[in-house]
Design an enzyme around this catalytic site. Structure first.
Site, PDB file in Angstrom:
ATOM      1  N   PRO A 247      -2.453 -12.459   9.977  1.00  0.00           N
ATOM      2  CA  PRO A 247      -2.790 -12.319  11.404  1.00  0.00           C
ATOM      3  C   PRO A 247      -2.984 -10.846  11.738  1.00  0.00           C
ATOM      4  O   PRO A 247      -2.329  -9.985  11.145  1.00  0.00           O
ATOM      5  CB  PRO A 247      -1.548 -12.878  12.118  1.00  0.00           C
ATOM      6  CG  PRO A 247      -0.445 -12.803  11.119  1.00  0.00           C
ATOM      7  CD  PRO A 247      -1.083 -12.957   9.768  1.00  0.00           C
ATOM      8  N   ASP A 248      -3.894 -10.548  12.651  1.00  0.00           N
ATOM      9  CA  ASP A 248      -4.062  -9.167  13.102  1.00  0.00           C
ATOM     10  C   ASP A 248      -3.097  -8.935  14.266  1.00  0.00           C
ATOM     11  O   ASP A 248      -3.284  -9.471  15.361  1.00  0.00           O
ATOM     12  CB  ASP A 248      -5.519  -8.918  13.526  1.00  0.00           C
ATOM     13  CG  ASP A 248      -5.780  -7.440  13.718  1.00  0.00           C
ATOM     14  OD1 ASP A 248      -5.035  -6.798  14.495  1.00  0.00           O
ATOM     15  OD2 ASP A 248      -6.713  -6.916  13.078  1.00  0.00           O
ATOM     16  N   ILE A 249      -2.058  -8.169  14.000  1.00  0.00           N
ATOM     17  CA  ILE A 249      -0.984  -7.993  14.989  1.00  0.00           C
ATOM     18  C   ILE A 249      -1.517  -7.277  16.228  1.00  0.00           C
ATOM     19  O   ILE A 249      -1.284  -7.691  17.365  1.00  0.00           O
ATOM     20  CB  ILE A 249       0.194  -7.200  14.363  1.00  0.00           C
ATOM     21  CG1 ILE A 249       0.680  -7.915  13.097  1.00  0.00           C
ATOM     22  CG2 ILE A 249       1.323  -6.998  15.357  1.00  0.00           C
ATOM     23  CD1 ILE A 249       1.654  -7.118  12.255  1.00  0.00           C
TER      24      ILE A 249
ATOM     25  N   ASN B 165       0.849  -1.195   0.000  1.00  0.00           N
ATOM     26  CA  ASN B 165       0.000   0.000   0.000  1.00  0.00           C
ATOM     27  C   ASN B 165       0.884   1.244   0.000  1.00  0.00           C
ATOM     28  O   ASN B 165       2.103   1.140   0.012  1.00  0.00           O
ATOM     29  CB  ASN B 165      -0.954  -0.031   1.206  1.00  0.00           C
ATOM     30  CG  ASN B 165      -0.187  -0.128   2.511  1.00  0.00           C
ATOM     31  OD1 ASN B 165       0.538   0.774   2.882  1.00  0.00           O
ATOM     32  ND2 ASN B 165      -0.314  -1.269   3.191  1.00  0.00           N
TER      33      ASN B 165
ATOM     34  N   LYS C 294     -13.663  -0.186  15.646  1.00  0.00           N
ATOM     35  CA  LYS C 294     -12.359  -0.879  15.591  1.00  0.00           C
ATOM     36  C   LYS C 294     -11.717  -0.968  16.972  1.00  0.00           C
ATOM     37  O   LYS C 294     -11.106  -1.959  17.327  1.00  0.00           O
ATOM     38  CB  LYS C 294     -11.440  -0.117  14.641  1.00  0.00           C
ATOM     39  CG  LYS C 294     -10.265  -0.918  14.156  1.00  0.00           C
ATOM     40  CD  LYS C 294      -9.635  -0.292  12.936  1.00  0.00           C
ATOM     41  CE  LYS C 294     -10.528  -0.446  11.715  1.00  0.00           C
ATOM     42  NZ  LYS C 294      -9.964   0.195  10.531  1.00  0.00           N
TER      43      LYS C 294
ATOM     44  N   ASP D 251      -3.922  -6.529   5.050  1.00  0.00           N
ATOM     45  CA  ASP D 251      -4.919  -7.415   5.656  1.00  0.00           C
ATOM     46  C   ASP D 251      -4.836  -8.824   5.062  1.00  0.00           C
ATOM     47  O   ASP D 251      -5.198  -9.786   5.707  1.00  0.00           O
ATOM     48  CB  ASP D 251      -6.324  -6.838   5.448  1.00  0.00           C
ATOM     49  CG  ASP D 251      -6.515  -5.566   6.264  1.00  0.00           C
ATOM     50  OD1 ASP D 251      -6.067  -5.552   7.425  1.00  0.00           O
ATOM     51  OD2 ASP D 251      -7.079  -4.576   5.740  1.00  0.00           O
TER      52      ASP D 251
ATOM     53  N   LYS E 162       9.219 -16.470 -11.059  1.00  0.00           N
ATOM     54  CA  LYS E 162       8.331 -15.430 -11.597  1.00  0.00           C
ATOM     55  C   LYS E 162       7.192 -16.062 -12.404  1.00  0.00           C
ATOM     56  O   LYS E 162       7.430 -16.918 -13.257  1.00  0.00           O
ATOM     57  CB  LYS E 162       9.152 -14.491 -12.490  1.00  0.00           C
ATOM     58  CG  LYS E 162       8.348 -13.291 -12.924  1.00  0.00           C
ATOM     59  CD  LYS E 162       9.142 -12.400 -13.856  1.00  0.00           C
ATOM     60  CE  LYS E 162       8.202 -11.413 -14.510  1.00  0.00           C
ATOM     61  NZ  LYS E 162       8.790 -10.762 -15.652  1.00  0.00           N
TER      62      LYS E 162
ATOM     63  N   PHE F 223      -4.164   2.374  14.853  1.00  0.00           N
ATOM     64  CA  PHE F 223      -4.518   3.398  13.879  1.00  0.00           C
ATOM     65  C   PHE F 223      -5.717   2.911  13.077  1.00  0.00           C
ATOM     66  O   PHE F 223      -5.910   1.706  12.903  1.00  0.00           O
ATOM     67  CB  PHE F 223      -3.347   3.673  12.925  1.00  0.00           C
ATOM     68  CG  PHE F 223      -2.503   4.821  13.374  1.00  0.00           C
ATOM     69  CD1 PHE F 223      -1.718   4.714  14.514  1.00  0.00           C
ATOM     70  CD2 PHE F 223      -2.493   6.023  12.677  1.00  0.00           C
ATOM     71  CE1 PHE F 223      -0.949   5.777  14.954  1.00  0.00           C
ATOM     72  CE2 PHE F 223      -1.724   7.092  13.104  1.00  0.00           C
ATOM     73  CZ  PHE F 223      -0.946   6.974  14.247  1.00  0.00           C
TER      74      PHE F 223
ATOM     75  N   LYS G 171     -10.670  -4.630  18.269  1.00  0.00           N
ATOM     76  CA  LYS G 171      -9.263  -5.021  18.349  1.00  0.00           C
ATOM     77  C   LYS G 171      -8.723  -5.017  19.773  1.00  0.00           C
ATOM     78  O   LYS G 171      -7.579  -5.393  20.009  1.00  0.00           O
ATOM     79  CB  LYS G 171      -8.426  -4.074  17.497  1.00  0.00           C
ATOM     80  CG  LYS G 171      -8.852  -4.073  16.035  1.00  0.00           C
ATOM     81  CD  LYS G 171      -7.663  -3.979  15.135  1.00  0.00           C
ATOM     82  CE  LYS G 171      -8.107  -4.031  13.690  1.00  0.00           C
ATOM     83  NZ  LYS G 171      -7.008  -4.321  12.789  1.00  0.00           N
TER      84      LYS G 171
HETATM   85  O1  C5P Z   1      -8.444  -3.212  10.406  1.00  0.00           O
HETATM   86  P1  C5P Z   1      -7.471  -2.176  10.004  1.00  0.00           P
HETATM   87  O2  C5P Z   1      -6.390  -2.667   9.093  1.00  0.00           O
HETATM   88  O3  C5P Z   1      -8.086  -0.907   9.503  1.00  0.00           O
HETATM   89  O4  C5P Z   1      -6.800  -1.775  11.413  1.00  0.00           O
HETATM   90  C1  C5P Z   1      -5.796  -0.833  11.508  1.00  0.00           C
HETATM   91  C2  C5P Z   1      -4.999  -1.042  12.747  1.00  0.00           C
HETATM   92  O5  C5P Z   1      -4.749  -2.413  12.976  1.00  0.00           O
HETATM   93  C3  C5P Z   1      -3.632  -0.401  12.638  1.00  0.00           C
HETATM   94  O6  C5P Z   1      -3.192  -0.032  13.931  1.00  0.00           O
HETATM   95  C4  C5P Z   1      -2.783  -1.531  12.070  1.00  0.00           C
HETATM   96  O7  C5P Z   1      -1.429  -1.348  12.386  1.00  0.00           O
HETATM   97  C5  C5P Z   1      -3.385  -2.736  12.772  1.00  0.00           C
HETATM   98  N1  C5P Z   1      -3.355  -3.972  11.981  1.00  0.00           N
HETATM   99  C6  C5P Z   1      -2.652  -5.050  12.477  1.00  0.00           C
HETATM  100  N2  C5P Z   1      -2.628  -6.232  11.782  1.00  0.00           N
HETATM  101  C7  C5P Z   1      -3.292  -6.360  10.616  1.00  0.00           C
HETATM  102  C8  C5P Z   1      -4.026  -5.267  10.113  1.00  0.00           C
HETATM  103  C9  C5P Z   1      -4.016  -4.087  10.820  1.00  0.00           C
HETATM  104  O8  C5P Z   1      -2.043  -4.930  13.532  1.00  0.00           O
HETATM  105  N3  C5P Z   1      -3.241  -7.492   9.976  1.00  0.00           N
END
Ligand code: C5P
Length: 398
Positions: A304-306, A208, A337, A276, A286, A323, A341
């Protein structure tokens, strides 16, 4: 660093010109410099150039009625947050190590109740002499801090240690010394920044537009406020802030592993724009355009959502900040959110404009107390103000 003052003592050395550059760099960071120019120092830089850069009167004479009337030498030595000697000559080191006070510089060094940071500069043989070694050991024992000297070719043509540290290095050492008295001193901060790259094949990736600027500014501000700060960064093209422990990663999974390895921390700021999704398989070679022009289908799987993982994990920092980069319904989405989260605060911003990559930001701080709309400001100002809020929160909770 805003609002801090240093007392700079410029000794007699060819590298005194580097101190001028350092003063300028400090001014851009909001650090005010008062300077004492020794008699020998004035052979290398003029009081006029030093005063033009500091915007202050330059002090040089212990027995000057005008100097003493404006600010006595005792007050001069104590009014600063830190005393910096650059270049620190063998003579200045010897005087301080042995308590001599026969001019303004040595008197100020003896009278100060603040930390002293020395940036030695001298010929390599002098630096390696028994007496300079002895004086350095004495000064270190007395708590004096040192930066440099570096190795390299010297103005006198000889080679070896003795070159004064570069201005950027001295500035970093000053920041570190000043932050030791900052509101976050003794605390640890973990910040993520930049995008992640999710490989499709060895030459392509999913990413991105995140520039990392906001996260880098936050890490720098936390470090300046005194926190031992680790910055885990995706691929960006900006310079890392000096004094911050930087770890570079590429993918979201690498970022998660690096964050977990960096815990525990008092505060986590997840400013990274983590992807995501990732391609379920990264091809080893390639992917070729097929002759019959069949477009390859890339299947995505969730990363994974960190933030959620750490917020719900065993080493949850005391303050977890996420964020929310949104293009629509910024605040509503961010409020949701925060709950989803498990973050304490969410910094929401509208990224439909040129926030990504730009130098300014307009954020909303969403906490248990509600939503605060911050005015438009630079990313660096957002960092500084956020660090102040973090300090307030952590200290209030301590
Ligand atoms: O769900 P979204 O991507 O909008 O959430 C944004 C927040 O979640 C940010 O703080 C980003 O660093 C964190 N995030 C994360 N792991 C992911 C996606 C987003 O920690 N896979």
């Amino acid at each position: 660093m805003l609002g801090k003052t240093i007392l700079l003592i410029v000794g007699g050395g060819i590298s005194a010109y580097k101190s001028l550059e350092m003063v300028r760099a400090l001014a851009t960071r909001g650090v005010r410099t008062r300077a004492i120019l020794t008699k020998a120092g004035a052979e290398f830089v003029t009081p006029l150039s030093l005063s033009a850069l500091t915007g202050e009167k330059i002090y040089s004479d212990l027995f000057s009625l005008t100097d003493e009337a404006e600010m006595g030498h005792i007050q001069l030595s104590r009014s600063a947050d830190l005393v910096v000697v650059a270049p620190a000559t063998a003579d200045l080191m010897a005087k301080m190590a042995n308590g001599l006070a026969n001019d303004l510089a040595s008197t100020a060094l003896l009278a100060t109740d603040k930390k002293v940071l020395m940036a030695p500069a001298m010929n390599v043989r002098m630096w390696e002499s028994a007496s300079v070694k002895r004086n350095r050991a004495l000064l270190e024992k007395d708590g004096v801090l040192f930066v440099g000297p570096g190795d390299g070719e010297m103005a006198c043509g000889e080679f070896g240690p003795g070159r004064m540290a570069e201005p950027a290095e001295i500035v970093a050492a000053i920041e570190q010394a000043l932050s030791a008295s900052g509101p976050l001193a003794g605390m640890t901060a973990l910040v993520t920044a930049g995008p992640t790259r999710e490989p499709v094949d060895p030459v392509r990736f999913l990413a991105n537009h995140s520039s990392g600027k906001q996260g880098y500014a936050i890490a720098e501000a936390l470090m300046r406020a005194g926190a031992a700060t680790t910055l885990i960064s995706g691929p960006v093209s900006i310079a890392p802030p000096q004094g911050v422990k930087l770890q570079r990663v590429t993918t979201a999974r690498e970022m998660l592993a690096a964050c977990e390895a960096a815990l525990p921390a008092d505060v986590l700021v997840m400013a990274a724009a983590v992807s995501d999704w990732r391609p379920d398989i990264a091809a080893n070679s390639k992917i070729k355009k097929s002759v019959d022009r069949v477009v390859p289908l890339i299947k995505l799987v969730e990363n994974p959502d960190i933030l959620a993982t750490i917020a719900g994990g065993p080493h949850r920092p005391r303050l977890v900040i996420g964020f929310a980069a949104e293009t629509d319904d910024v605040v509503t989405n961010a409020v949701a959110k925060r709950g989803r989260k498990g973050a304490d605060w969410i910094i929401a911003n509208d990224v439909s404009g040129d926030v990504m990559g730009g130098d300014r930001n307009r954020i909303h701080l969403i906490s248990e107390a509600g939503t605060e709309d911050w005015p438009d400001m630079t990313k660096s100002e957002v960092g500084t103000q956020l660090a102040a809020r973090i300090a307030q929160k952590l200290k209030g909770a301590a």
